[in-house]
Design a protein around this motif. Sequence first.
Motif, PDB file in Angstrom:
ATOM      1  N   TYR A   1      43.855  47.881  31.372  1.00 47.91           N
ATOM      2  CA  TYR A   1      43.501  46.491  31.086  1.00 47.91           C
ATOM      3  C   TYR A   1      44.598  45.601  31.637  1.00 47.91           C
ATOM      4  O   TYR A   1      45.786  45.879  31.439  1.00 47.91           O
ATOM      5  CB  TYR A   1      43.339  46.290  29.577  1.00 47.91           C
ATOM      6  CG  TYR A   1      43.013  44.873  29.156  1.00 47.91           C
ATOM      7  CD1 TYR A   1      41.962  44.171  29.744  1.00 47.91           C
ATOM      8  CD2 TYR A   1      43.748  44.238  28.168  1.00 47.91           C
ATOM      9  CE1 TYR A   1      41.651  42.877  29.350  1.00 47.91           C
ATOM     10  CE2 TYR A   1      43.446  42.945  27.749  1.00 47.91           C
ATOM     11  CZ  TYR A   1      42.402  42.264  28.350  1.00 47.91           C
ATOM     12  OH  TYR A   1      42.105  40.987  27.963  1.00 47.91           O
ATOM     13  N   SER A   2      44.223  44.559  32.322  1.00 51.36           N
ATOM     14  CA  SER A   2      45.203  43.631  32.892  1.00 51.36           C
ATOM     15  C   SER A   2      44.485  42.369  33.330  1.00 51.36           C
ATOM     16  O   SER A   2      43.251  42.286  33.292  1.00 51.36           O
ATOM     17  CB  SER A   2      45.915  44.259  34.101  1.00 51.36           C
ATOM     18  OG  SER A   2      45.014  44.391  35.194  1.00 51.36           O
TER      19      SER A   2
ATOM     20  N   ARG B   1      37.213  53.017  35.141  1.00 53.21           N
ATOM     21  CA  ARG B   1      36.155  52.185  34.589  1.00 53.21           C
ATOM     22  C   ARG B   1      34.830  52.945  34.497  1.00 53.21           C
ATOM     23  O   ARG B   1      33.980  52.614  33.666  1.00 53.21           O
ATOM     24  CB  ARG B   1      35.987  50.937  35.458  1.00 53.21           C
ATOM     25  CG  ARG B   1      37.067  49.885  35.211  1.00 53.21           C
ATOM     26  CD  ARG B   1      36.945  48.725  36.164  1.00 53.21           C
ATOM     27  NE  ARG B   1      37.390  49.099  37.512  1.00 53.21           N
ATOM     28  CZ  ARG B   1      37.491  48.251  38.528  1.00 53.21           C
ATOM     29  NH1 ARG B   1      37.151  46.994  38.355  1.00 53.21           N
ATOM     30  NH2 ARG B   1      37.915  48.653  39.710  1.00 53.21           N
ATOM     31  N   SER B   2      34.661  53.952  35.330  1.00 50.47           N
ATOM     32  CA  SER B   2      33.427  54.737  35.284  1.00 50.47           C
ATOM     33  C   SER B   2      33.296  55.521  33.984  1.00 50.47           C
ATOM     34  O   SER B   2      32.203  55.978  33.640  1.00 50.47           O
ATOM     35  CB  SER B   2      33.362  55.700  36.475  1.00 50.47           C
ATOM     36  OG  SER B   2      34.395  56.672  36.405  1.00 50.47           O
TER      37      SER B   2
ATOM     38  N   ARG C   1      39.660  43.271  33.835  1.00 47.80           N
ATOM     39  CA  ARG C   1      39.349  42.800  32.491  1.00 47.80           C
ATOM     40  C   ARG C   1      38.057  43.404  31.934  1.00 47.80           C
ATOM     41  O   ARG C   1      37.535  42.935  30.925  1.00 47.80           O
ATOM     42  CB  ARG C   1      39.261  41.263  32.504  1.00 47.80           C
ATOM     43  CG  ARG C   1      40.565  40.599  32.934  1.00 47.80           C
ATOM     44  CD  ARG C   1      40.422  39.091  33.061  1.00 47.80           C
ATOM     45  NE  ARG C   1      39.977  38.488  31.824  1.00 47.80           N
ATOM     46  CZ  ARG C   1      39.597  37.209  31.711  1.00 47.80           C
ATOM     47  NH1 ARG C   1      39.602  36.436  32.773  1.00 47.80           N
ATOM     48  NH2 ARG C   1      39.205  36.736  30.547  1.00 47.80           N
ATOM     49  N   ASP C   2      37.575  44.470  32.554  1.00 50.89           N
ATOM     50  CA  ASP C   2      36.305  45.074  32.126  1.00 50.89           C
ATOM     51  C   ASP C   2      36.314  45.475  30.653  1.00 50.89           C
ATOM     52  O   ASP C   2      35.282  45.427  29.976  1.00 50.89           O
ATOM     53  CB  ASP C   2      35.998  46.312  32.971  1.00 50.89           C
ATOM     54  CG  ASP C   2      36.006  46.024  34.463  1.00 50.89           C
ATOM     55  OD1 ASP C   2      37.061  45.588  34.957  1.00 50.89           O
ATOM     56  OD2 ASP C   2      34.981  46.246  35.137  1.00 50.89           O
ATOM     57  N   ALA C   3      37.477  45.876  30.143  1.00 48.52           N
ATOM     58  CA  ALA C   3      37.549  46.342  28.753  1.00 48.52           C
ATOM     59  C   ALA C   3      37.210  45.256  27.753  1.00 48.52           C
ATOM     60  O   ALA C   3      36.859  45.554  26.603  1.00 48.52           O
ATOM     61  CB  ALA C   3      38.949  46.891  28.471  1.00 48.52           C
ATOM     62  N   GLU C   4      37.286  43.993  28.163  1.00 48.53           N
ATOM     63  CA  GLU C   4      36.998  42.900  27.239  1.00 48.53           C
ATOM     64  C   GLU C   4      35.533  42.878  26.811  1.00 48.53           C
ATOM     65  O   GLU C   4      35.201  42.382  25.735  1.00 48.53           O
ATOM     66  CB  GLU C   4      37.352  41.556  27.884  1.00 48.53           C
ATOM     67  CG  GLU C   4      38.842  41.346  28.095  1.00 48.53           C
ATOM     68  CD  GLU C   4      39.123  40.034  28.803  1.00 48.53           C
ATOM     69  OE1 GLU C   4      38.164  39.344  29.207  1.00 48.53           O
ATOM     70  OE2 GLU C   4      40.313  39.699  28.965  1.00 48.53           O
ATOM     71  N   ALA C   5      34.646  43.396  27.664  1.00 54.36           N
ATOM     72  CA  ALA C   5      33.215  43.262  27.397  1.00 54.36           C
ATOM     73  C   ALA C   5      32.785  44.058  26.170  1.00 54.36           C
ATOM     74  O   ALA C   5      32.122  43.512  25.275  1.00 54.36           O
ATOM     75  CB  ALA C   5      32.421  43.707  28.630  1.00 54.36           C
TER      76      ALA C   5
END
Length: 323
Positions: free
Chosen positions: A216-217, A194-195, A221-225
Amino acid sequence: MSEPIQPSRRELLAAGLGGLLLPAAASAQAAEKKATAAPPAKPARSGGESMLTRPIPSTGEALPVIGLGTWQTFDVGTSKAEREPLAEVLRRFFASGARLIDSSPMYGRAEAVTGDLLESLGELKKPFLASKVWTTGKSEGLTQLKNSVQLMGRGRMDLMQVHNLVDWRTQLPMLREWKAAGRIRYVGVTHYSRSAFDDLERFIREEKLDFVQLPYSLAQRDAEARLLPAAAEHGVAVLVMQPFATGSLFQRVRGKALPEWAAEFDCTSWAQFFLKFILGHPAVHCPLPATRKPDHVADNLRAGFGRLPDEKQRARMARFLEG
């Protein structure tokens, strides 16, 4: 402290948490999509029940929505006991209509084992093959690229990616040269952390990539932003690593029954629940669960059939897991 032991998928299935290979009840139901989102998934084959596909934005080529990772699982020796289960995994994988197999030189013997098995099964032309460059320097990168193409694809490769953005200033131009020469068909980048999401977003927006691979899972869910919207906006296909959050999702549902409402999107097991959540996002093209167990790959593949959850159902899935 060592990590807690994760329950196996077999333990969860045996506990009555999902039915393997139960037929999906209906064809894919299109959810309302934003203008920048990827088109709805479509069946991979005509006639009968078929795996869903999504088009690769840069070409429109239909890509079946469930892939196969090879990290750890395909890093095995030469014995029949080690390789026959993997051969059966591949048989079931292709029988479902799935195609994309992803590997890397980082994964030990996985590329070579994949190539050996594909050759022994007579399936060298069927898969969509993806691997990576994971080194520094142009000479070293070129050597690694040639080795990957020969070991895994016996002379062919569909997608090459810069693994974890290692020496991307050198490796990405080299991959583009190979694509321009017709030696590979697609180019992408990956990162597991994520960094690195700010860097991945910049690549998506500025580098005209065909693919990006990211974690992503339901648990991450950080990728959703920003990443998934950016990929949809700029026409970059999204491959998903760690769809089960390295197994921790199965730990979180241990002892829990699959909710009855999961049947609304043709879901019959926890593995399908986790994968269908990912595929319910229209910017995602293909998650890459890894396994060496034939019954597990069969279970994973069922997530690519039938209906997918819409936005409201995905929100309910997230609330259920949080609860």
